[in-house]
Motif scaffolding. Sequence first.
Motif: not given
Length: 494
Positions: A369-376
């Motif tokens: 699971r990767v949160a959108e605001d942790a994508a980069e």
Amino acid sequence: MNAARYWLSAIAESTDDAIIGKNLNGVVISWNKAAAGMFGFTADEIVGQPITAIIPPERLDEEALILDRVRRGERLVHFETERRRKDGTIVPVTLTISPIRDDAGRVIGVSKVARDLSEAHRAHLVSGRREALLSSILDTMPDALVVIDDRALIQSFSTAAERLFGFTAAEVLNRNVSMLMPSPYREEHDKYLTRHLTTGERRIIGIGRVVVGMRKDGTTFAMELTVGTVELPGAKLFTGFIRDLTERQDRERRLREMQAELIHISRLTDLGQMVSALAHEVNQPLAAMANYINGARRLLAAGNQAGGQQAIERVAEQSERARQIIRRLRDLVKKTDSAKQRESVPVTIEEATALALVGVGQGLKLEIRVAEDAAEAVIDKIQIQQVLINLMRNAVEAMGTMARRELTVSASRIGEMVEIRVTDSGPGLPESVRTRLFQPFVTTKPEGMGVGLSVCRSIVEAHGGELHGDDAAGGGTVFRFTIPRATAPVPTVA
Ligand code: ADP
């Protein structure tokens, strides 16, 4: 002949279909040019002769039946059969046979229009043979092939794909291919596809990547996926060739490929060992300095100025030695700075997961699971992947052969950092190592080196982050670490 008859005979002479007239006894009355071309007899040769001249011996019965039906006034449309040429070769034909009537409506003869099927037949046979060949290749090929259309619906599912995923073709045909992927790819796939179709952006097409697949029973496995596109008139198909990296014969091959990666790990292991050796080295001058300072204090208290002075000089020497050791350590860490760049967190995790799962076999449930605001994040991707691989391998080893084996890798934002958590459903941290987890050479495994976690911590700290291990809610262990989050938007790569 009246005008209409001229017309008719002109038409009969210009068509590609053989047009033959015969009487009710089966004797040829008329024979057009196409008939001559198709069967090899000229009109002169055959008019007045029985039509059986062009009927293969084994089909002679057919003629009697046809004549019978025509006498009764019936018509036969597109009757597929075979006829024989003058040279004895066989020609596949489709026949349309109608009665010819006189003015009083009595049936006096038969008109037969024959169309040569051999051209069409050949094409048909070739495509049939091609199909048979293709399907036999697909059946025997060790790689699985999954073909999807532009709505991601599965159009073809090879035998190897059935074996690999545990689904039969019937169970998956016309269903969305995302059913073969674990979360979060399952939810993301349609978006990827739509983006590709609208922007032409290629993330995987023509490249080939190591990704995670999911079987019918929910277990996951590492696979190598190569995607191609097929443009058909009015349709676009995507072909996915899949190689199971967990399968035995591939494991060896893949392991050889992974040697390069392992060399990298060993470099990092060296780093861990060097860090611990350096820490030891720094300890020595520090201990010496403490001794010399105590000595100087005693000497000065006793009024021995010269002795005190000497001891203080020793302290200065030792502090210089410590400083140099620290500098060497800094240089080492600095080296790792150079490779840091903006990277996709899900891709980093996905690739590491696929590699960590090589050879793990069935029965492991994986969730990413990767949160959108942790994508980069701004990282040295290979190093962070080593951390992930290490944590995942530890988790898998800890879970061993337990019935419930669940591994979750998640990423979320914490301020200006991305926190990645690797959670397992294993037995938890052994008491004996709990407080010394990150010290080098601490291990509970007979074959263990005990440097994995200390290397992970050096890498994470070199990224300005922290690594911790804790009990996971509901049993098991969670390791979590932070890395710097990328802030400015990234230009999309075409
Ligand atoms: P190694 O794997 O070579 O033993 P590590 O430094 O990676 O070295 O791990 C040290 C020890 O920490 C392991 O031997 C094991 O006892 C414990 N450990 C690490 N990860 C886990 C985990 N997920 N669950 C339980 N124990 C773990």
